[in-house]
Design an enzyme around this catalytic site. Structure first.
Site, PDB file in Angstrom:
ATOM      1  N   THR A  64       0.767  -1.260   0.069  1.00  0.00           N
ATOM      2  CA  THR A  64      -0.009  -0.064  -0.238  1.00  0.00           C
ATOM      3  C   THR A  64       0.944   1.353   0.054  1.00  0.00           C
ATOM      4  O   THR A  64       1.889   1.425   0.684  1.00  0.00           O
ATOM      5  CB  THR A  64      -0.878   0.173   1.410  1.00  0.00           C
ATOM      6  OG1 THR A  64      -1.700  -1.147   1.360  1.00  0.00           O
ATOM      7  CG2 THR A  64      -1.516   1.539   1.479  1.00  0.00           C
TER       8      THR A  64
ATOM      9  N   GLU B  79      10.220  -3.875  -1.912  1.00  0.00           N
ATOM     10  CA  GLU B  79      10.488  -5.041  -1.083  1.00  0.00           C
ATOM     11  C   GLU B  79      11.408  -6.030  -1.930  1.00  0.00           C
ATOM     12  O   GLU B  79      11.232  -6.414  -2.949  1.00  0.00           O
ATOM     13  CB  GLU B  79       9.205  -5.926  -0.900  1.00  0.00           C
ATOM     14  CG  GLU B  79       8.427  -5.323   0.087  1.00  0.00           C
ATOM     15  CD  GLU B  79       6.974  -5.922   0.057  1.00  0.00           C
ATOM     16  OE1 GLU B  79       6.505  -6.456  -0.897  1.00  0.00           O
ATOM     17  OE2 GLU B  79       6.222  -5.653   1.145  1.00  0.00           O
TER      18      GLU B  79
ATOM     19  N   ASN C 149       6.803 -11.896   0.886  1.00  0.00           N
ATOM     20  CA  ASN C 149       5.473 -11.897   0.788  1.00  0.00           C
ATOM     21  C   ASN C 149       4.765 -13.352   0.764  1.00  0.00           C
ATOM     22  O   ASN C 149       3.671 -13.458   0.780  1.00  0.00           O
ATOM     23  CB  ASN C 149       5.129 -11.461  -0.783  1.00  0.00           C
ATOM     24  CG  ASN C 149       5.046  -9.639  -0.561  1.00  0.00           C
ATOM     25  OD1 ASN C 149       4.444  -9.133   0.199  1.00  0.00           O
ATOM     26  ND2 ASN C 149       6.272  -9.354  -1.161  1.00  0.00           N
TER      27      ASN C 149
ATOM     28  N   SER D 196       2.397 -13.567   8.731  1.00  0.00           N
ATOM     29  CA  SER D 196       3.025 -13.761  10.075  1.00  0.00           C
ATOM     30  C   SER D 196       4.158 -12.535  10.542  1.00  0.00           C
ATOM     31  O   SER D 196       4.380 -12.610  11.523  1.00  0.00           O
ATOM     32  CB  SER D 196       3.825 -15.012   9.873  1.00  0.00           C
ATOM     33  OG  SER D 196       4.725 -14.757   8.940  1.00  0.00           O
TER      34      SER D 196
END
Lengths: 227, 206
Positions: A1, A87, A222, A227
């Site tokens: 996001t 990422e 991802n 978790s």
């Protein structure tokens, strides 16, 4: 996001602020991609509290254009920081599509290149597999081919460290350069900032789009996000 | 291996000082939604009273808009972007795909802040994090109460940097930039910007 906000102490009329922000986002936050996924929460907002004692700025003000371009440049910096932090990213990639008949076509082509898993994987592996760039251009979902003329397209890698030759031509006026200097390509692709230049030669509209490479770490992050 | 040489992105891209616009105060804290006591709740508020503030926003065009997106859009529509004096950001839970209950939670958060700043319809919301889980309202409303009750608000660099950290999720560094500019008559003004994002990034906002 993607979340973000820009805050200023200028007095700006709310309708003018919306025009300013929408224009800035079109050239910044809407021109980035890490993974091609659009979130349910993306929001950019802008606040102007008028604490500076000066007349309220609206769309007829002489300073409206100047402030708008400053907000646009500011938004580009913020948007690029998001891509630099993509990422698992190890490469910051600028996709420059220029001289297009239509801005929307330039953006579609830039976004398609930026979202190609194969292009992003090759950039991570520092592999000058530029055929994948042309392939992505070829499947871009354009309304028509007004902006994409196979005989006029030029594609290059651009060195971002001021080394020379700065431009490594991959396709020149639609003709693939099959004897490219592979060692020069490796030098350029070993940099952490990369630039892919696509010159469509069909008009004068440009679009800069920013993305990053696709690394093993992206999948690691991802694979177990919750978790 | 050479491709994965790591850049020290924090050193490269996180400022050590900043310039901040007049009339704003910020606060943030770890409400407990995120694990390891990380900052996960932040508020920016306008304290300038010389005139009404203006606000504008662009939102995701994803069909399944999250509760904070739907809520904030309604606030901007109802106020035509005037008199917005607070933005609440929370990370760790996106309050997305949470249906009517998620919208109610968003409304409760905004109502609490509106009451604390003595305004109506004056608060926008932003959330990010895991999709499909409701806000842990006790932690969020408790955190907001603490920020106001203990007047944690400030306008110094460290407070702005902590606000930037409070909206991060998988980000590896906070994204904060600020600069002063001048109008054509020399009047100086300031812009500050904060952003977050590292994954699920291909916005097409409108």
């Amino acid at each position: 996001t993607l979340l973000g906000f820009i805050v200023t102490d200028l007095p700006i009329k709310s309708s003018a602020l919306q025009t300013m922000l929408t224009g800035a986002v079109t050239r910044s936050f809407n021109c980035i991609s890490v993974d091609g996924d659009m979130s349910t929460n993306d929001t950019i907002c802008m606040l102007a509290n008028g604490a500076v004692d000066t007349p309220v700025i609206d769309e007829s003000s002489s300073d409206f254009k100047k402030v708008s371009s400053q907000v646009t440049e500011f938004s580009k910096q913020l948007a690029q920081l998001v891509v630099r932090d993509g990422e698992g990213a190890t490469k910051f990639v600028t996709v420059n599509v220029k001289n297009s008949a239509e801005f929307k076509d330039a953006r579609t082509i830039a976004e398609t290149i930026a979202n190609s898993m194969l292009v992003k994987s090759a950039l991570y592996g520092q592999d000058a597999n530029w055929g994948r760039i042309l392939c992505a251009i070829g499947y871009s979902k354009l309304g028509n081919y007004e902006s994409l003329d196979e005989s006029k397209i030029n594609v290059s890698f651009i060195a971002t460290d001021n080394s020379t030759p700065r431009e490594l031509k991959l396709i020149a006026n639609g003709v693939p350069q099959l004897d490219i200097d592979e060692s020069r390509a490796s030098e350029i692709l070993s940099l952490s900032d990369l630039e892919v230049l696509v010159d469509l030669g069909t008009g004068s509209e440009d679009c800069q789009f920013w993305t990053c490479d696709l690394s093993h770490e992206y999948v690691t992050i991802n694979g177990d996000y919750r978790s | 291996q050479s491709a994965s040489k790591t850049l020290d992105k924090y050193a490269l891209f996180v400022p050590k000082t900043g310039v901040f616009p007049k009339g704003y105060e910020v606060a943030s804290l770890a409400s407990g939604v995120k694990k390891n006591n990380a900052l996960d709740l932040g508020i920016i508020r306008n304290v300038n009273k010389s005139r009404k503030s203006s606000a504008a926003a662009v939102f995701t065009t994803n069909r399944f808009k999250a509760a904070p997106v739907q809520f904030s859009r309604k606030v901007l529509d109802a106020t035509s972007g005037e008199g917005i004096d607070a933005i609440v950001v929370n990370s760790g839970c996106a309050n997305a795909v949470t249906g009517e209950l998620g919208l109610q939670d968003a409304g409760k958060v905004a109502t609490q802040v509106n009451e604390l700043i003595g305004e109506k319809n004056s608060t926008l919301l932003m959330s990010t994090g895991v999709i499909g889980q409701r806000l842990q309202m006790d932690k969020i409303t408790g955190g907001i109460q603490t920020l106001f009750g203990q007047n944690k608000f400030s306008s110094d660099f460290d407070s702005w940097l902590k606000l930037a950290k409070s909206i991060c999720t998988t980000d590896t560094f906070p994204k904060l930039i600020s600069a002063k500019f001048s109008l054509s008559d020399g009047t100086e003004y300031t812009l500050v910007g904060i952003s977050k994002g590292a994954g699920m990034i291909c916005p097409n906002m409108a």
